[in-house]
Design an enzyme around this catalytic site. Structure first.
Site, PDB file in Angstrom:
ATOM      1  N   TYR A  39       0.850  -1.196   0.000  1.00  0.00           N
ATOM      2  CA  TYR A  39       0.000   0.000   0.000  1.00  0.00           C
ATOM      3  C   TYR A  39       0.882   1.242   0.000  1.00  0.00           C
ATOM      4  O   TYR A  39       1.589   1.519   0.975  1.00  0.00           O
ATOM      5  CB  TYR A  39      -0.892  -0.030   1.231  1.00  0.00           C
ATOM      6  CG  TYR A  39      -2.050   0.946   1.234  1.00  0.00           C
ATOM      7  CD1 TYR A  39      -3.363   0.482   1.109  1.00  0.00           C
ATOM      8  CD2 TYR A  39      -1.863   2.311   1.414  1.00  0.00           C
ATOM      9  CE1 TYR A  39      -4.441   1.347   1.149  1.00  0.00           C
ATOM     10  CE2 TYR A  39      -2.931   3.189   1.453  1.00  0.00           C
ATOM     11  CZ  TYR A  39      -4.216   2.703   1.319  1.00  0.00           C
ATOM     12  OH  TYR A  39      -5.286   3.568   1.370  1.00  0.00           O
ATOM     13  N   TYR A  98      -5.166   5.497  -7.307  1.00  0.00           N
ATOM     14  CA  TYR A  98      -5.348   5.329  -5.867  1.00  0.00           C
ATOM     15  C   TYR A  98      -6.811   5.034  -5.569  1.00  0.00           C
ATOM     16  O   TYR A  98      -7.650   5.927  -5.598  1.00  0.00           O
ATOM     17  CB  TYR A  98      -4.908   6.597  -5.134  1.00  0.00           C
ATOM     18  CG  TYR A  98      -5.205   6.594  -3.651  1.00  0.00           C
ATOM     19  CD1 TYR A  98      -4.609   5.649  -2.817  1.00  0.00           C
ATOM     20  CD2 TYR A  98      -6.082   7.502  -3.086  1.00  0.00           C
ATOM     21  CE1 TYR A  98      -4.880   5.625  -1.460  1.00  0.00           C
ATOM     22  CE2 TYR A  98      -6.358   7.496  -1.720  1.00  0.00           C
ATOM     23  CZ  TYR A  98      -5.755   6.553  -0.919  1.00  0.00           C
ATOM     24  OH  TYR A  98      -6.027   6.540   0.421  1.00  0.00           O
TER      25      TYR A  98
END
Lengths: 143, 403
Positions: free
Chosen positions: B304, B355
């Protein structure tokens, strides 16, 4: 950028709110005292103020005034959306006499280039919205 | 490349069978589509990919409190109403924020293993027409708790995490060159991805000449601001074997974390060494133990990447290098797709592709195990996907082939 001094967000725009456990902190700040809860039973510090001691679950606390701190870490923010000229040094301050307490605020009236981790800082107070005062930090040496 | 025992892990009994996404848009450009519309399109695409009808979905396993980019929330009933899903037998979300992205597949697994649902969808959609995620904390409602944070002017997640990065540099001598290498290697991986929002080459000069947003972080340390949606469908392995693609087994999933990390940069009370870290170390330990593997067995790591330094700290916490050695490790080229020892974010990550709060990492893990990724790691047998370092829970997921 030399010669530019760090500040806070526009003080009148800074608002805080309280609950029964955090209000004594902000009331003390109004009197220009930076305080933290310490467990009356086991002596553990905690911050921000919460209803239980995470070490012994006691709800009894003593409010202890914090002395000088040191910079634990920090950021340098040159401008925010809509506030291009703002210069902020958001800072996390640690206290040798209150292990575990990290206070988050701004380092003011400093040149960001002079800031470093472990640098000693002293508390000061800025009047914010609704009559409250915000603890901020500055270098003890005349800048 | 990986070890055989992972595939026989007792937890490898559910599989991801469908992935779907909308196009990725620059912030606000998906308007006038609604968040619900984007999420619905991703769910329908995931059903199509799996080869099932949307009417077969009977479970929802969300994260981020079923919040769409923190500004809006999902509602299972609304999905049922708009997509015509007849009955739901499971609907739940992991608490807190993007930390739960990978772990939401574990929530789906729990529902399936308990017999509560058969086809469980996990979805995330973002539409930043009204509120940018980048200044979300500055726009948050005032609370007694955040009154200890918000006056500082740390208005967005990147501002908050810059303080952690600074401490890491101080404690371990980590250089901005390491953060640059994460941004540059991730960009390299995005260059041949048609869907990627950023595909131009990124040089060290570009990085060091970029605008500083919250020092020590510059523009290229920040992930993109994207509108779009991704959905993933999980079911039991037996059902999975009858569907369109080979099953991608959930080898292990874990979420949680320790009190020392807690509310993380919404709190800043973390002692060393937890302060300059990702909060993932205990989750990594549980994940590897459940999977019966270690970091050396992972073939591709989908980490992430909301902010470049947090990739470095997760690489440490997942044991790809020792604590504090993330800087030299990354600078050695170890995370490159070409020539690295552990390819990271082969899809271009959130820094360069898009994202969607961690869901592109899960999707890439599935494509790597299917063997169809754009930047395929040859013979990849174990893919790691992680959730965002943030307020607990944080989470991780290991997937592998069905054998």
């Amino acid at each position: 950028m030399n010669g530019t001094r760090a500040t806070t967000l526009s003080p009148e725009s800074i608002r805080i709110t309280t609950d029964a456990w955090t209000e004594p902190y902000w009331e003390a700040a109004k009197e220009e005292r930076l305080v933290t809860p310490r467990c009356s039973e086991c002596g553990a510090f905690r911050f921000p103020p919460t209803p239980f001691c995470p070490e012994c679950r006691s709800q009894e606390i003593d409010w202890v005034e914090l002395g000088n701190g040191t910079v634990f870490s920090y950021s340098v923010v040159r401008g925010l959306p809509g506030q291009r000229d703002l210069l902020l040094v958001p800072v996390v301050v640690a206290f040798a006499d209150a292990p575990g307490v990290h206070v988050v605020s701004n380092l003011v009236d400093v040149d960001p280039d002079d800031v470093h981790i472990e640098m000693p800082v002293t508390v000061a107070f800025v009047e914010i919205a609704d009559g409250w005062k915000l603890p901020v930090f500055r270098s003890p040496e005349p800048g | 490349m990986a070890q055989g025992e992972a595939a026989t892990s007792p937890s490898g009994d559910v599989a991801i069978v469908g992935i779907g996404a909308t196009p990725y848009y620059a912030r606000g450009d998906s308007y006038p589509q609604t968040t619900l519309e984007l999420a619905g399109k991703a769910i329908l695409a995931a059903c199509e990919d799996a080869g099932i009808s949307v009417t077969q979905i009977d479970g929802f396993a969300y994260y981020s409190g079923a919040g769409a980019g923190y500004g809006e929330t999902f509602d299972t009933a609304t999905f049922m109403e708009t997509l015509g899903i007849p009955e739901v037998t499971f609907s739940a979300a992991l608490t807190s924020g993007g930390g739960g992205s990978a772990g939401s597949i574990g929530l789906a697994r729990a529902a399936i293993l308990a017999g509560d649902a058969t086809f469980v969808v996990t979805v995330m959609a973002l539409q930043q027409h009204k509120q940018r995620l980048g200044t979300i904390f500055g726009a948050a409602a005032l609370s007694p708790q955040n009154s200890f944070l918000m006056p500082s002017g740390l208005v967005g997640p990147g501002h908050l995490m810059s303080v952690l990065a600074r401490r890491h540099m101080h404690l371990y001598g980590t250089r901005r060159e390491a953060f640059a290498e994460i941004a540059i290697s991730t960009r390299e991986n995005a260059r041949n991805r048609p869907k990627a929002q950023q595909r131009e080459p990124l040089t060290l000069d570009d990085y060091f000449n970029a605008r500083m947003i919250a020092e020590p972080l510059c523009l290229f340390d920040f992930c993109l601001e994207t509108d779009g949606a991704v959905a993933v469908i999980t079911t039991d392995v037996d059902r999975a074997r009858d569907l369109r693609h080979p099953p991608v087994k959930v080898i292990a999933a874990a979420h949680g974390g320790r009190r020392e990390w807690g509310r993380a940069f919404a709190w800043y009370g973390m002692p060393d060494p937890h302060f300059a870290a990702s909060g993932h170390a205990p989750v990594a330990e549980h994940l590897y133990r459940k999977a019966g593997v270690g970091p050396a067995d992972i073939d591709v790591a989908l980490i992430y990447d909301h902010f470049a330094p947090m990739v470095l700290m997760q690489l440490e916490d997942y044991g790809f290098c020792a604590k504090g050695e993330g800087g030299p490790f990354v600078e050695s080229g170890a995370i490159r797709y070409e020539g690295g020892t552990i390819p990271v974010n082969t899809h271009g990550g959130q820094l360069s592709e898009a994202y969607i709060i961690g869901m592109t990492q899960v999707m890439e893990a599935v494509e790597q195990i299917r063997g169809v990724a754009t930047n395929q790691v040859p013979g990849a047998e174990l893919a790691l996907a992680t959730g965002g370092p943030a307020t607990l829970p944080v989470s991780g997921l290991i997937v592998g082939p069905d054998r």
